[in-house]
Design a protein around this motif. Sequence first.
Motif, short mmCIF file in Angstrom:
data_model
loop_
_atom_site.label_atom_id
_atom_site.label_comp_id
_atom_site.label_asym_id
_atom_site.label_seq_id
_atom_site.Cartn_x
_atom_site.Cartn_y
_atom_site.Cartn_z
N ASN A 124 52.42 36.36 -1.66
CA ASN A 124 51.19 36.02 -0.95
C ASN A 124 51.46 35.65 0.50
OD1 ASN A 124 49.03 33.82 -0.16
ND2 ASN A 124 48.10 35.16 -1.67
N THR A 125 52.43 34.76 0.71
CA THR A 125 52.67 34.31 2.08
C THR A 125 53.29 35.42 2.91
OG1 THR A 125 53.49 32.50 3.43
CG2 THR A 125 54.95 33.25 1.70
N SER A 126 54.12 36.28 2.28
CA SER A 126 54.76 37.35 3.06
C SER A 126 53.70 38.28 3.64
CB SER A 126 55.76 38.13 2.21
OG SER A 126 55.07 38.88 1.24
N ILE A 180 51.47 25.55 6.39
CA ILE A 180 50.61 24.46 5.89
C ILE A 180 49.66 25.00 4.82
CG2 ILE A 180 48.87 22.75 6.52
CD1 ILE A 180 51.10 21.96 8.13
N LEU A 181 49.10 26.19 5.07
CA LEU A 181 48.21 26.79 4.07
C LEU A 181 48.97 27.06 2.78
CD1 LEU A 181 46.12 29.34 6.16
CD2 LEU A 181 45.34 27.23 5.12
N SER A 225 52.53 17.53 5.13
CA SER A 225 52.00 18.40 6.18
C SER A 225 52.24 17.79 7.56
CB SER A 225 50.52 18.69 5.95
OG SER A 225 49.77 17.53 6.07
N GLY A 226 52.24 16.45 7.63
CA GLY A 226 52.56 15.79 8.90
C GLY A 226 53.98 16.12 9.34
N LEU A 227 54.89 16.04 8.37
CA LEU A 227 56.29 16.36 8.64
C LEU A 227 56.42 17.81 9.12
CD1 LEU A 227 59.25 15.18 8.16
CD2 LEU A 227 59.21 16.54 6.08
N LEU A 228 55.69 18.71 8.45
CA LEU A 228 55.76 20.13 8.82
C LEU A 228 55.21 20.36 10.23
CD1 LEU A 228 54.58 21.78 5.50
CD2 LEU A 228 56.83 21.96 6.51
N THR A 229 54.01 19.79 10.48
CA THR A 229 53.39 19.97 11.79
C THR A 229 54.32 19.49 12.89
OG1 THR A 229 51.34 19.38 10.68
CG2 THR A 229 51.24 19.56 13.06
N TRP A 230 54.90 18.31 12.65
CA TRP A 230 55.78 17.71 13.65
C TRP A 230 57.00 18.59 13.90
CZ3 TRP A 230 60.74 15.45 12.84
CH2 TRP A 230 61.24 14.74 13.95
N SER A 231 57.64 19.07 12.81
CA SER A 231 58.85 19.86 13.04
C SER A 231 58.53 21.22 13.65
CB SER A 231 59.69 20.00 11.77
OG SER A 231 58.90 20.01 10.64
#
Lengths: 264, 264
Positions: A124-126, A180-181, A225-231
């Motif tokens: 799906n993500t690919s 994130i999605l 998701s905060g960690l992801l957004t930040w990195s």
Amino acid sequence: MIADALKSVSEGVCSVIGPVTPDNFVQYCPRFIDGFFTTFELLAIASVLGLMVAVPMALARVSENRLLSIPAYTYIYVFRGTPLLVQLFLFYFGLAQFEAVQNSFIWPVLRDGWWVAVIVLTINTSAYVAEILRGGILGVPNGEVEAARACGMPASTRYRRVILPQAFRIAWPAYGNEVILLMKGTALASTITVLDLMGQSRTIFSRNYDLMNFVYAAVLYLMLSGLLTWSFRLFEKRLNRHTGPRKTEGSSKKPDTAKAGVPA
Amino acid sequence: MKRNTIISIIMAFGFAAGVAACGDDAKKSEEKMEKKEVATAGEITIATEGAYPPFNTKDAAGELGGFDVEIAKALCEEMKKTCKIVAQDWDGIIPGLEAKKYDAIVASMSITDERKQKVAFTNPYYSNYLQFVAKKDAFADTAALEGKTIGAQRSTVASKWLEDNMGSKATVKLYDTQTAAYEDLKNGRLDAILSDIYPAHDWLKENGEYAFVGEKIDIDDKIGIAVRKDDKELVKAFNDALEAIRSNGKYEEINKKYFPFDIF
């Protein structure tokens, strides 16, 4: 063995955060943390594998060779155009209906809900990432491609050294969104017996009927998701470090002159 | 001129909004009155799951039926009230009651201490037991199930018993619906299922290659009707009606339609 290690890790985490968290969280804390790890695992594996599938898929999609572009287009169209939940059910319950599948070498993998979730999330993500990358590739300024061509670079070098690095730069923010999605998509794995964060929360809910469980789950998802957004933002800065104002000593008073030093 | 137009437009909007707001209020109070009237006239909305044959099912036309539904209708008739029966997914069936989407749950719900903290129960209208189901002759007794993969529906007494008693001895998989668990038993993902005994009895009639394993497990599981905690009148009305259909033979009549033995 890994499971045991994870178990002791989640117990360790819980004993540390126990005193500062609500009682009804503490009671099921190891389950929450265990689910959090499973969600993270699904996300990490699916996003890495998904990216690996997406790069060749995007290249095939922009290829002028129809034998490459049409299958890639179909793949992207099918997996972007159907709900993730439908894909999960088709792969988990649908494939399992066929005895040929049950007797095949792939059954030990498809038998396990966790693996089905990894496979479906990856596919799906690919499809989404391939389309994002395609946008990035098409967004690379023509001049740069022409310049590379004029230098006599063969197509493979051109893609490796000019087009793909630029395409990644352009696509990066959209790619961050997609991860994130995907994180939110992992919650659907709980419908095929995977005890991810959502699966654990629902199981705990079935015992104490306390809606706060989902608040705790939401907080844990937000932290991830905060960690992801930040990195992602950090890496974006690094990717584009050549485009910002040049840092020269003592020039902070006159940012305009510093900016003038950047080639257009 | 222009300013006037603008002002008049703003006024027109304001007026329209005001009228709409009044309309809303009027509608609301009307609705409220209607609701009150209906409550005194004796309409009760009852929720059932519709995915638990033979107790509550949905036929091809979407019509709800089964033992629970027929008992509910008989009770309503006894109470001389009109009843509307609606379908609601199992996971959200108690929150829905609390949110006043309906007034009672007749969905083969076990009376448990955890649930009693959220809802009030009537006297039991039947008793439930648990029993393992697996391929015929695959396991001699329940002891042979150690180390195997066993499934159950999430949020049920079976899943709770399974986790508490077999959680460390076997791999436990939880499903959103009973049907999904049966599906995985059939395709070989599960070695056995722990299920409520009467629905399993029903399922085994159509799936001859499977059979009960070991003895039935008595967990003192009584099935009752759930209503909101403050609805004491309704509990009493249901209890009286239940007693009445037990003594006038109506209960027996419905029981016989579904099971050759008394399940009260």
